[in-house]
Structure formats: structure tokens, C-alpha cells
Design an enzyme around this catalytic site. Structure first.
Site, PDB file in Angstrom:
ATOM      1  N   GLY A   1     -13.848  34.848   7.390  1.00  0.00           N
ATOM      2  CA  GLY A   1     -12.932  35.556   8.287  1.00  0.00           C
ATOM      3  C   GLY A   1     -12.313  34.526   9.208  1.00  0.00           C
ATOM      4  O   GLY A   1     -13.008  33.880   9.997  1.00  0.00           O
ATOM      5  N   PHE A   2     -11.002  34.329   9.063  1.00  0.00           N
ATOM      6  CA  PHE A   2     -10.357  33.257   9.824  1.00  0.00           C
ATOM      7  C   PHE A   2      -9.237  33.821  10.684  1.00  0.00           C
ATOM      8  O   PHE A   2      -8.098  33.390  10.634  1.00  0.00           O
ATOM      9  CB  PHE A   2      -9.838  32.182   8.851  1.00  0.00           C
ATOM     10  CG  PHE A   2      -9.756  30.805   9.463  1.00  0.00           C
ATOM     11  CD1 PHE A   2     -10.835  30.245  10.152  1.00  0.00           C
ATOM     12  CD2 PHE A   2      -8.591  30.056   9.351  1.00  0.00           C
ATOM     13  CE1 PHE A   2     -10.750  28.976  10.714  1.00  0.00           C
ATOM     14  CE2 PHE A   2      -8.499  28.778   9.907  1.00  0.00           C
ATOM     15  CZ  PHE A   2      -9.584  28.238  10.590  1.00  0.00           C
TER      16      PHE A   2
ATOM     17  N   VAL B   1     -11.293  35.095  15.976  1.00  0.00           N
ATOM     18  CA  VAL B   1     -12.637  34.567  16.208  1.00  0.00           C
ATOM     19  C   VAL B   1     -12.924  33.360  15.312  1.00  0.00           C
ATOM     20  O   VAL B   1     -13.370  32.308  15.786  1.00  0.00           O
ATOM     21  CB  VAL B   1     -13.705  35.668  16.012  1.00  0.00           C
ATOM     22  CG1 VAL B   1     -15.108  35.081  16.073  1.00  0.00           C
ATOM     23  CG2 VAL B   1     -13.536  36.761  17.064  1.00  0.00           C
TER      24      VAL B   1
ATOM     25  N   GLU C   1     -25.220  37.118  18.947  1.00  0.00           N
ATOM     26  CA  GLU C   1     -24.933  37.173  20.391  1.00  0.00           C
ATOM     27  C   GLU C   1     -23.532  37.702  20.687  1.00  0.00           C
ATOM     28  O   GLU C   1     -23.333  38.494  21.609  1.00  0.00           O
ATOM     29  CB  GLU C   1     -25.095  35.768  20.998  1.00  0.00           C
ATOM     30  CG  GLU C   1     -24.942  35.717  22.503  1.00  0.00           C
ATOM     31  CD  GLU C   1     -26.012  36.530  23.214  1.00  0.00           C
ATOM     32  OE1 GLU C   1     -27.158  36.066  23.281  1.00  0.00           O
ATOM     33  OE2 GLU C   1     -25.711  37.637  23.696  1.00  0.00           O
TER      34      GLU C   1
ATOM     35  N   VAL D   1     -21.997  41.734  21.102  1.00  0.00           N
ATOM     36  CA  VAL D   1     -22.049  42.558  22.311  1.00  0.00           C
ATOM     37  C   VAL D   1     -21.675  41.707  23.526  1.00  0.00           C
ATOM     38  O   VAL D   1     -22.305  40.679  23.778  1.00  0.00           O
ATOM     39  CB  VAL D   1     -23.455  43.151  22.535  1.00  0.00           C
ATOM     40  CG1 VAL D   1     -23.487  44.011  23.798  1.00  0.00           C
ATOM     41  CG2 VAL D   1     -23.904  43.952  21.323  1.00  0.00           C
TER      42      VAL D   1
ATOM     43  N   GLY E   1      -1.402  43.533  24.544  1.00  0.00           N
ATOM     44  CA  GLY E   1      -2.333  43.121  23.499  1.00  0.00           C
ATOM     45  C   GLY E   1      -3.790  43.352  23.870  1.00  0.00           C
ATOM     46  O   GLY E   1      -4.696  42.882  23.195  1.00  0.00           O
TER      47      GLY E   1
ATOM     48  N   LYS F   1     -22.082  48.799  20.100  1.00  0.00           N
ATOM     49  CA  LYS F   1     -22.749  47.738  20.849  1.00  0.00           C
ATOM     50  C   LYS F   1     -24.081  48.232  21.414  1.00  0.00           C
ATOM     51  O   LYS F   1     -25.084  47.509  21.421  1.00  0.00           O
ATOM     52  CB  LYS F   1     -21.837  47.249  21.970  1.00  0.00           C
ATOM     53  CG  LYS F   1     -20.653  46.464  21.394  1.00  0.00           C
ATOM     54  CD  LYS F   1     -19.548  46.283  22.394  1.00  0.00           C
ATOM     55  CE  LYS F   1     -18.447  45.393  21.805  1.00  0.00           C
ATOM     56  NZ  LYS F   1     -17.211  45.453  22.582  1.00  0.00           N
TER      57      LYS F   1
ATOM     58  N   GLY G   1     -11.831  37.638  23.375  1.00  0.00           N
ATOM     59  CA  GLY G   1     -11.013  36.431  23.405  1.00  0.00           C
ATOM     60  C   GLY G   1     -11.530  35.466  22.356  1.00  0.00           C
ATOM     61  O   GLY G   1     -12.728  35.420  22.092  1.00  0.00           O
TER      62      GLY G   1
HETATM   63  N1  LIG Z   1     -11.405  39.163  18.978  1.00  0.00           N
HETATM   64  C1  LIG Z   1     -12.435  39.235  19.827  1.00  0.00           C
HETATM   65  O1  LIG Z   1     -12.306  38.927  20.990  1.00  0.00           O
HETATM   66  C2  LIG Z   1     -13.798  39.684  19.334  1.00  0.00           C
HETATM   67  C3  LIG Z   1     -14.878  39.676  20.227  1.00  0.00           C
HETATM   68  C4  LIG Z   1     -16.149  40.029  19.767  1.00  0.00           C
HETATM   69  C5  LIG Z   1     -16.317  40.407  18.435  1.00  0.00           C
HETATM   70  N2  LIG Z   1     -15.244  40.434  17.580  1.00  0.00           N
HETATM   71  C6  LIG Z   1     -15.463  40.801  16.182  1.00  0.00           C
HETATM   72  O2  LIG Z   1     -15.303  39.634  15.382  1.00  0.00           O
HETATM   73  C7  LIG Z   1     -14.733  39.989  14.125  1.00  0.00           C
HETATM   74  C8  LIG Z   1     -13.451  39.220  13.925  1.00  0.00           C
HETATM   75  O3  LIG Z   1     -12.533  39.554  14.917  1.00  0.00           O
HETATM   76  P1  LIG Z   1     -11.095  38.936  15.001  1.00  0.00           P
HETATM   77  O4  LIG Z   1     -10.525  39.314  16.298  1.00  0.00           O
HETATM   78  O5  LIG Z   1     -11.156  37.514  14.622  1.00  0.00           O
HETATM   79  O6  LIG Z   1     -10.354  39.763  13.834  1.00  0.00           O
HETATM   80  P2  LIG Z   1      -9.053  39.338  13.031  1.00  0.00           P
HETATM   81  O7  LIG Z   1      -8.214  38.454  13.868  1.00  0.00           O
HETATM   82  O8  LIG Z   1      -8.482  40.569  12.451  1.00  0.00           O
HETATM   83  O9  LIG Z   1      -9.647  38.444  11.834  1.00  0.00           O
HETATM   84  C9  LIG Z   1     -10.352  38.981  10.758  1.00  0.00           C
HETATM   85  C10 LIG Z   1     -10.380  37.942   9.652  1.00  0.00           C
HETATM   86  O10 LIG Z   1     -11.154  38.434   8.561  1.00  0.00           O
HETATM   87  C11 LIG Z   1     -10.434  38.183   7.352  1.00  0.00           C
HETATM   88  N3  LIG Z   1     -10.832  39.091   6.294  1.00  0.00           N
HETATM   89  C12 LIG Z   1     -10.549  40.412   6.147  1.00  0.00           C
HETATM   90  N4  LIG Z   1     -11.096  40.872   5.002  1.00  0.00           N
HETATM   91  C13 LIG Z   1     -11.724  39.828   4.424  1.00  0.00           C
HETATM   92  C14 LIG Z   1     -12.460  39.666   3.218  1.00  0.00           C
HETATM   93  N5  LIG Z   1     -12.677  40.695   2.390  1.00  0.00           N
HETATM   94  N6  LIG Z   1     -12.964  38.445   2.927  1.00  0.00           N
HETATM   95  C15 LIG Z   1     -12.758  37.393   3.752  1.00  0.00           C
HETATM   96  N7  LIG Z   1     -12.070  37.490   4.906  1.00  0.00           N
HETATM   97  C16 LIG Z   1     -11.564  38.700   5.239  1.00  0.00           C
HETATM   98  C17 LIG Z   1      -8.995  38.356   7.735  1.00  0.00           C
HETATM   99  O11 LIG Z   1      -8.196  37.754   6.760  1.00  0.00           O
HETATM  100  P3  LIG Z   1      -6.596  37.659   6.920  1.00  0.00           P
HETATM  101  O12 LIG Z   1      -6.401  36.614   7.984  1.00  0.00           O
HETATM  102  O13 LIG Z   1      -6.190  37.168   5.561  1.00  0.00           O
HETATM  103  O14 LIG Z   1      -6.114  39.005   7.258  1.00  0.00           O
HETATM  104  C18 LIG Z   1      -8.984  37.635   9.088  1.00  0.00           C
HETATM  105  O15 LIG Z   1      -8.857  36.255   8.897  1.00  0.00           O
HETATM  106  C19 LIG Z   1     -14.530  41.483  14.144  1.00  0.00           C
HETATM  107  O16 LIG Z   1     -15.618  42.101  13.502  1.00  0.00           O
HETATM  108  C20 LIG Z   1     -14.494  41.806  15.622  1.00  0.00           C
HETATM  109  O17 LIG Z   1     -14.933  43.110  15.890  1.00  0.00           O
HETATM  110  C21 LIG Z   1     -14.000  40.071  18.011  1.00  0.00           C
END
Ligand SMILES: NC(=O)c1ccc[n+]([C@@H]2O[C@H](COP(=O)([O-])OP(=O)(O)OC[C@H]3O[C@@H](n4cnc5c(N)ncnc54)[C@H](OP(=O)(O)O)[C@@H]3O)[C@@H](O)[C@H]2O)c1
Lengths: 332, 170
Positions: free
Chosen positions: A10-11, A14, A145, A148, A203, A221, A313
Site C-alpha cells: 500500500g503506497f 501512509v 501502534e 489507533v 481534506g 479503534k 497525517g
Molecule cells: N492517512 C492517515 O493519516 C492514516 C492514519 C492512521 C491509519 N491509516 C490507515 O492506513 C491505511 C492506509 O491509509 P492511506 O491514507 O495511506 O490510504 P491511501 O492513501 O488510500 O493508500 C492506500 C494504498 O493501498 C493501495 N492498495 C489498494 N488496494 C491494494 C491491493 N489490493 N494491493 C496492494 N495495494 C493496494 C493503494 O493503491 P493505489 O495507490 O494504486 O490506489 C494505495 O497505494 C488505511 O488502512 C488507513 O485507514 C491512515
């Protein structure tokens, strides 16, 4: 120097934050005798794999320019099962219906001898005890970690720094979007719909805000807290949930006149799990504003300990992930 | 005022009515009667604890009437409402009969709504209320919250309660 190889699955915000912080903290990490080497990155388009270590800046640039990090057709599953490494960082989107694709990624990793660090709540809200048991049976680390409170180190605090304490209860604000909306509604005396729109433009809230404003994210959480800290084998379905959509600016004003703020509070203790709007005295440590997250932990020996910080973030979340990764690197 | 009295009744039939009727005659509102048959006093009388609401000005008159009818008044005390809690309600508070909502608490005898402010932005919008409930003790307060939760649920009102854990601040 000990070399620890990892993959980032997942890129998005995060995953890229993790890559950036590994780059920027390289000197710091090396000083501890650790060399972090990213051997694979996956997004929904495919993978980049390099057992000598990926050029992280190059990967971030390619992702920005082409929309994907992929340089080969292998899937995340292939990367996790077939490429030798010690840790997977699982940062795919949260899915609370069936936990996928994160759940399968984590199970595959634990089955093939890899430690798991994740920010993805979905699989944990549904199958926490299975994942933990599997990690223990295989002698692997399973660390979460950042799931949550984002940057706020709740699990580290309770399991490491407060070891020996019995936790009586935990209350906290674990969703920055709701906290922002309630804070702005109270400050500006604006109705919910207007502030939601503003949050979406900034956003801070998603286009479909249901997950946040209905308290579902908070509940996930809370489930992770219950499993990790209270060892209750509960799932998302065991939480009593009330969201914030019915709250009026008038209610916030009446509360304020009487020295209260209204916050969406997650509460675990006495065997119950509740997410609901609650009155918080204005000078109480839980009364934090903006998008901040906060957790107040009541224990038998230490009494109350409260920590707050950024709940989301890219880099902030990566901070918790990096700390989990380094914990594993030091202890394996 | 809310008064709690310990009366001593003779151990013969009809004594309780004898004790309760002057309270009603003076428009007192009886909230609870605790009758302990097993616990006789050394005088052979049976102690009864009665809590009621009454106009302060007729209290002396009441005591006089009770003693005239042969009921010993062993103790008179003002029952204070010791525990209170703040709440916010959101919904169609007026349409769902606010009088009835308050009455459900006040009629318990052990709790009452001691403060209420309402805010109604427009006829078609939901209104909000801040209220304080006081009760004779923690247990009673809990019970009154349960009642109100049930009422709020049935009337489709959102009830916002204070945080529970260690909520005194610090
Ligand atoms: N953002 C925050 O501040 C935050 C804080 C705490 C926890 N989280 C959690 O951390 C996780 C990631 O968050 P994020 O904000 O980084 O989300 P995001 O920006 O939507 O990134 C998700 C990534 O996962 C990739 N992905 C989706 N399906 C996939 C698959 N089948 N195989 C491999 N990669 C796949 C996506 O690919 P594409 O780029 O090709 O679409 C994207 O790169 C989530 O579960 C979120 O709840 C986020």
C-alpha cells in the site's frame, strides 16, 4: 550493522510517509546499528521488487508521475510470500466488511515467517485474536501502534512504559474528523452540514464521511484497544455506537454556557464498549480541540495518564510505524 | 421541601393509614415508605421511614397531628438532593412533550429536574436542551438516568451524558 529487510504494501499517504521517514532518518537509524532495507513496494497496480534495496525517492517520484509504483506484474501476495524479508508494513485501505486486502496480506506474511506492522484497522477490528495468536504461534511480532491515535503511542505507553499497571478504563477522542467538526461548530456556532462541507474542502473529511461521523472508525479503534489492552476478544459488532450527525450548534452553546464541550468519546471499561457524544468539562484533559486525538488511561497504580497528539497525517502516522519497525529490528 | 421522617407505629393493624393520612390531608406528596416489621424498637413499636414533599409552613402542624393520633415522631430531617448530573437533549423536545419528560424524573420521588434551558432555533428544526438532574444519592441518580435514557429512546431524542470515568477533572 544489522540489516532488516521490509516491504511496504500500500503506497498511498501512509506508505509514502513511511518511505520518506526511512529516508530522512537513515543516519539516526544507522547509528543504532540498524540498516533498514526496503526490498518491495506494492500498490493496486503491482509491485517494485529489488532485493538489494529500492531507491525510495525514485519510487515516490514514479508513483507521482505514473500513478503506480509498479515495475513488474507480481502482486502484493507474490511479494509477501516469495521475496525474502523480515517485516511487512501493511498500509492498504481499511475495509471493515471483510478486512481485505489487508487481512490476507497479514495472514500470508505470518504464514511465511514475516513480522507484521500495520496501520490498517479493518483486519484488526474483525480478527484481532486470530492474528495475534498466529503471530505468537509462529514466534513473530504483530504490531499496530498507528491503527489507533495515529502518532499517539497508546499501546507502547500501556504495554511498555506502564507495564505492571492494571488498566481500569480508557476514554478518548480517536477520530480527528469528528473532533474538528465539533470544535468548529462550537466555535463558530455553525450547523453540522456547513462545517462538514468545510472539512471536506480542507481534506479533513472524506467525500463519503459516513465512516467517521457515524462513529464507525472510532468503534474500530475501540475494538483494537479492547483486544490489545483488556484482552477482550470482541469485534466491531460489540460496540454501542452513536455518531455526531444529530448534534446542533444550539446544544453546543448550551453546553458551553455550563462549562462543557461535547466530544465524540470512545470508552472502554466495566466490560462495555461505547462510542457516543459526551459532555466533557472544559478544563478536563480530554477537552482537546481541532483534529487532535487524545486518550486518557486510568490505571490502578499510576492513576490517570492522558496523552494527546496528531491522529492522522502521512508523516505522523509513519512515526508510529517506524517506531514499531525499530522495535522489531532491535528485538529480533 | 422534601422531608424524611422516622415514625414509630404501634404493632396493631391500621397504624400505617393513621400515619399517612395527615400527610395527604396537608397536601403532602408521599414519595417512599419503608416499613420494617422485623425491626421493633425497645419500646415495642415498629419504625417506618417516610419521605415526602410538603410545604414547609405546614410541617409543625403535621407533627402535631401525627402525635395527637398516637404516632411517635422519632426523627425529622430535610432530605437533600445530594448527587446531580448535567445532560443535553437534542430532538423534537417540545413536540415529544417536555412536561412528560420532566415528570418522568420528578415523579420518581428520589430525583428531580432542577435546571432546564431550552433552545429552539426554528419550528421545523430540532431543539436542544440542557438540564440538571439531582437525586438523593448516586444509586438514585443512576436509576433516574436509566429512566431518562429509556424516555429519550422512545421519543427519539439524542441524550448526551457526561464522560463517566474519573470525570472530576484533575
Ligand atoms: N492517512 C492517515 O493519516 C492514516 C492514519 C492512521 C491509519 N491509516 C490507515 O492506513 C491505511 C492506509 O491509509 P492511506 O491514507 O495511506 O490510504 P491511501 O492513501 O488510500 O493508500 C492506500 C494504498 O493501498 C493501495 N492498495 C489498494 N488496494 C491494494 C491491493 N489490493 N494491493 C496492494 N495495494 C493496494 C493503494 O493503491 P493505489 O495507490 O494504486 O490506489 C494505495 O497505494 C488505511 O488502512 C488507513 O485507514 C491512515
Amino acid at each position: 550493522m544489522k540489516t532488516i529487510r521490509l516491504s511496504i504494501i500500500g503506497f498511498g499517504a501512509v506508505g509514502q510517509g513511511v518511505a520518506r521517514s526511512i529516508l530522512s532518518k537513515q543516519g539516526y537509524i544507522n547509528k543504532q546499528g540498524i540498516n533498514l532495507c526496503v526490498v518491495g513496494i506494492a500498490d493496486s497496480g503491482g509491485c517494485e521488487i529489488d532485493d538489494k534495496g529500492i531507491d525510495l525517492m525514485g519510487a515516490i517520484t514514479r508513483k507521482k508521475q505514473t500513478g503506480t509504483v509498479a515495475t513488474c506484474a507480481e502482486s502484493a501476495f507474490d511479494l509477501i510470500s516469495n521475496v525474502e524479508h523480515e517485516i511487512i508494513v501493511e498500509a492498504t485501505p481499511t475495509n471493515i466488511k471483510d478486512g481485505e486486502p489487508g487481512l490476507n496480506n497479514m495472514l500470508t506474511a505470518l504464514n511465511s515467517g514475516k513480522n507484521v506492522v500495520t496501520s490498517n484497522k479493518g483486519p484488526l477490528a474483525l480478527r484481532f485474536s486470530d492474528l495475534k495468536e498466529m503471530a505468537e504461534d509462529n514466534g513473530l511480532f504483530f504490531r499496530y501502534e498507528s491503527t489507533v491515535g495515529g502518532a499517539v503511542p497508546i499501546f507502547n505507553l500501556v504495554h511498555e512504559a506502564m507495564a505492571g499497571n492494571t488498566v481500569i478504563g480508557i476514554e478518548g477522542i480517536l477520530n480527528g474528523t469528528c473532533n474538528y467538526i465539533l470544535t468548529r461548530m462550537a466555535e463558530e456556532r455553525l450547523p453540522y452540514e456547513l462545517v462538514l462541507k468545510e472539512a471536506q474542502e480542507l481534506g479533513i473529511a472524506e467525500t463519503d464521511p459516513t465512516y467517521d461521523v457515524e462513529g464507525i472508525d472510532s468503534a474500530c479503534k475501540l475494538v483494537i484497544i479492547a483486544n490489545s489492552i483488556f484482552q477482550d476478544a470482541v469485534t466491531y459488532r460489540d460496540v454501542d455506537i452513536t455518531g455526531i450527525t444529530k448534534i446542533t450548534p444550539e446544544a453546543l452553546e448550551l453546553a458551553s454556557k455550563n462549562n462543557y464541550v461535547v466530544k465524540l468519546i470512545c470508552e472502554a471499561g466495566n466490560g462495555t464498549l461505547t462510542v457516543a457524544p459526551r459532555l466533557v468539562p472544559k478544563r478536563h484533559p480530554l477537552a482537546v480541540g481541532g483534529t487532535l486525538n487524545v486518550a486518557s488511561i486510568l490505571t490502578d497504580l499510576a492513576g490517570r495518564i492522558t496523552i494527546s497528539g496528531k491522529g492522522a497525517g502521512s508523516i505522523e502516522t509513519a512515526s508510529s510505524i517506524l517506531s514499531d519497525v525499530l522495535h522489531i529490528a532491535r528485538n529480533s | 421541601m422534601i422531608v424524611s421522617m422516622t415514625l414509630e407505629l404501634k404493632d396493631i393493624p391500621g397504624q400505617l393509614v393513621l400515619a399517612l393520612s395527615p400527610i395527604s390531608e396537608l397536601h403532602g406528596n408521599i414519595m417512599s415508605v419503608v416499613h420494617q416489621h422485623e425491626e421493633k424498637t425497645p419500646r415495642g413499636t415498629i419504625p417506618v421511614q417516610i419521605t415526602f414533599e410538603i410545604d414547609q409552613r405546614v410541617l409543625d402542624e403535621l407533627i402535631e397531628r401525627l402525635e395527637k393520633s398516637g404516632v411517635r415522631v422519632a426523627r425529622v430531617g430535610e432530605e437533600r438532593l445530594r448527587s446531580s448530573v448535567s445532560l443535553v437533549l437534542i430532538g423534537h423536545i417540545i413536540h415529544s412533550d417536555i412536561g412528560d419528560t420532566i415528570d418522568r424524573i420528578d415523579s420518581t420521588g428520589f430525583a428531580e429536574v432542577v435546571d432546564l434551558s431550552l433552545s429552539m432555533p426554528a419550528i421545523d428544526r430540532t431543539s436542544s436542551a440542557y438540564l440538571v438532574i439531582s437525586a438523593t444519592g448516586e444509586k438514585e441518580l443512576k436509576k433516574s438516568l436509566e429512566i431518562l435514557r429509556d424516555v429519550a429512546d422512545k421519543k427519539d431524542l439524542l441524550m448526551i451524558e457526561p464522560i463517566r470515568l474519573n470525570s472530576e477533572g484533575a
